[in-house]
Scaffold this active site. Sequence first.
Site, short mmCIF file in Angstrom:
data_model
loop_
_atom_site.label_atom_id
_atom_site.label_comp_id
_atom_site.label_asym_id
_atom_site.label_seq_id
_atom_site.Cartn_x
_atom_site.Cartn_y
_atom_site.Cartn_z
N ALA A 340 1.61 -23.12 8.25
CA ALA A 340 0.72 -24.20 8.69
C ALA A 340 1.53 -25.47 8.86
O ALA A 340 2.55 -25.65 8.20
CB ALA A 340 -0.36 -24.43 7.65
N HIS A 435 -22.00 -17.75 11.39
CA HIS A 435 -22.48 -18.82 12.25
C HIS A 435 -23.15 -19.91 11.43
O HIS A 435 -23.88 -19.60 10.50
CB HIS A 435 -23.49 -18.24 13.24
CG HIS A 435 -23.88 -19.22 14.30
ND1 HIS A 435 -23.00 -19.64 15.28
CD2 HIS A 435 -25.04 -19.89 14.51
CE1 HIS A 435 -23.63 -20.51 16.06
NE2 HIS A 435 -24.84 -20.68 15.62
P1 NDP Z 1 12.36 -28.86 11.66
O1 NDP Z 1 13.52 -28.00 11.84
O2 NDP Z 1 10.98 -28.30 11.67
O3 NDP Z 1 12.38 -30.03 12.73
C1 NDP Z 1 13.53 -30.82 12.91
C2 NDP Z 1 13.26 -31.75 14.08
O4 NDP Z 1 14.32 -32.68 14.19
C3 NDP Z 1 13.16 -31.01 15.39
O5 NDP Z 1 12.13 -31.60 16.13
C4 NDP Z 1 14.53 -31.26 16.03
O6 NDP Z 1 14.50 -31.30 17.42
C5 NDP Z 1 14.84 -32.66 15.52
N1 NDP Z 1 16.27 -32.93 15.48
C6 NDP Z 1 17.25 -32.15 14.96
N2 NDP Z 1 18.45 -32.71 15.10
C7 NDP Z 1 18.24 -33.90 15.72
C8 NDP Z 1 19.11 -34.94 16.15
N3 NDP Z 1 20.43 -34.89 15.96
N4 NDP Z 1 18.55 -36.00 16.75
C9 NDP Z 1 17.22 -36.05 16.97
N5 NDP Z 1 16.36 -35.11 16.58
C10 NDP Z 1 16.86 -34.04 15.96
O7 NDP Z 1 12.67 -29.63 10.30
P2 NDP Z 1 11.78 -30.50 9.30
O8 NDP Z 1 12.74 -31.49 8.75
O9 NDP Z 1 10.53 -31.00 9.94
O10 NDP Z 1 11.38 -29.43 8.21
C11 NDP Z 1 12.36 -28.62 7.59
C12 NDP Z 1 11.78 -27.29 7.18
O11 NDP Z 1 10.93 -27.47 6.06
C13 NDP Z 1 10.90 -26.63 8.23
O12 NDP Z 1 11.64 -25.84 9.11
C14 NDP Z 1 9.97 -25.81 7.40
O13 NDP Z 1 10.55 -24.56 7.19
C15 NDP Z 1 9.88 -26.56 6.09
N6 NDP Z 1 8.60 -27.29 5.99
C16 NDP Z 1 7.43 -26.59 6.01
C17 NDP Z 1 6.22 -27.27 5.93
C18 NDP Z 1 4.94 -26.50 5.96
O14 NDP Z 1 4.97 -25.30 5.76
N7 NDP Z 1 3.83 -27.14 6.25
C19 NDP Z 1 6.17 -28.72 5.82
C20 NDP Z 1 7.45 -29.35 5.84
C21 NDP Z 1 8.61 -28.64 5.92
P3 NDP Z 1 14.59 -29.94 18.31
O15 NDP Z 1 13.23 -29.32 18.22
O16 NDP Z 1 14.91 -30.43 19.67
O17 NDP Z 1 15.66 -29.11 17.69
#
Ligand code: NDP
Length: 453
Positions: A340, A435
């Site tokens: 989620a 429902h």
């Molecule tokens: P994510 O990997 O989900 O998202 C990282 C974001 O940062 C992406 O949008 C990515 O862009 C962007 N990004 C990466 N590198 C750069 C850069 N150099 N410059 C600009 N933008 C960049 O990581 P999060 O930090 O949000 O979360 C980490 C992990 O923690 C998740 O993968 C998840 O597994 C877990 N988590 C789970 C939750 C839940 O279950 N509800 C809640 C919070 C965390 P791009 O898409 O283009 O790569």
Amino acid sequence: MSEYDFDLFIIGAGSGGVRAARIAASHGARVGICEESRVGGTCVIRGCVPKKLLVYASHFAEDFEDARGFGWETGEPRFSWPDLIRAKDREIDRLNRVYLGLLSGSGVELINGRGAFIDPHTVQIGERTVTAESILIATGGTPWVPEIPGIEHAITSNEAFDLAELPGRVAIVGGGFIACEFAGIFNGLGADVTQVYRGDAVLRGFDQDVRRVVSEELVKKGIDLKLESDIARIDKQESGLTLTFKDGETLDVDQVMYATGRVPLVRDLGLRDIGLEVRADGRVVVDDFSQTSIEHIYAVGDVTSRVNLTPVALYEGHSFADTVFGGKTRPVNHEYVPSAVFSQPPVGTVGYSEEEAITHIGPIDVYLSEFRPMKHTLSGRDEKTMMKLIVERESQKVVGIHIVGLDAPEIVQGFAVAVKSGLTKERFDCTIGIHPTAAEELVTMRSPARSHG
Ligand code: NDP
């Protein structure tokens, strides 16, 4: 009696480590665990739990407004960030005590401090050195930020939970889980939020309709979503910060929070010194039994970067302990893990996205429904719900469910059992709906919106 101090020593007392410790101890193992921060790990101390409390807090802003549509007259609501943070801290303290109680109640010895390998059977924690027959690495992950000028002025989710005051203007960088969740939190609590994402729709990797609807809804809530945009530098001003974008545009804010991903926390653990296989990004390489390249050393949770979710770490820790100490062979299966995003509205998802299914499944039918949820017929809020089923044409198995809307995570948790069990669309169709609910839509979708293959 073994020549070692412990049968199992665990580095890191987060979700995976604590679960493994308790289960191994219940199988009769002598278990020790070390933790440099607070027992409970990211999820309990600075992740899922405090995040969801903040999501609840922020949603009240809309709830007060929506109540008017149902005949309520409310005064001007006032919000206190310090009161919220104090209440959140009390709950985290309570959970931390619960975790400490779980460890001591299981007879697990807790050592406070950072652990590091001295040799493959020996871990040093401060002044103390312990030996163990098996060792489990469960150190989790830590936020990663890009190196741009002024990045030291940025915060990450770690700091966001403990800010002294609510920033009036905040920029959130990233389009993933954490960025979308915190954009909603700060926006709901009254901050001016700009979300900066380098891609063309948030939540890369999710189903395309999820990405579209979440992007639309973030904007409707008042978040300034800057797509295909990135920050080149951050400059500290007398009050606040100036962000300079790559296209030269600038934005003044009080805080900038980076949510640009997380990396395994392996720094100074001594893994390479003992010859353990670690990928360039720090990921500890493991097999289906969470066994590393050294036979008696295992790793679970985010440090292995398989599926970085708390329930997955719990499952991996439990499976490891049952396999190694309980005489039950339990490989880890990462297929159909539901997840989620607690954005507003939230996302619930399990299985293949439409795009993944086209590539990996073959011919599919896609059932899609977008509607205004019943609550908003009276509240007047312009927020929609999107529900989607992905069905493998030949077997008729439902291989994916994706929902954006009120209660999506709660709905998907239940339906995930059906998807994990390989149930067919016909089984969905012959289930009577409840429902009026939104979830009944999942058992009443009759005609595919589109088909592939
Ligand atoms: P994510 O990997 O989900 O998202 C990282 C974001 O940062 C992406 O949008 C990515 O862009 C962007 N990004 C990466 N590198 C750069 C850069 N150099 N410059 C600009 N933008 C960049 O990581 P999060 O930090 O949000 O979360 C980490 C992990 O923690 C998740 O993968 C998840 O597994 C877990 N988590 C789970 C939750 C839940 O279950 N509800 C809640 C919070 C965390 P791009 O898409 O283009 O790569």
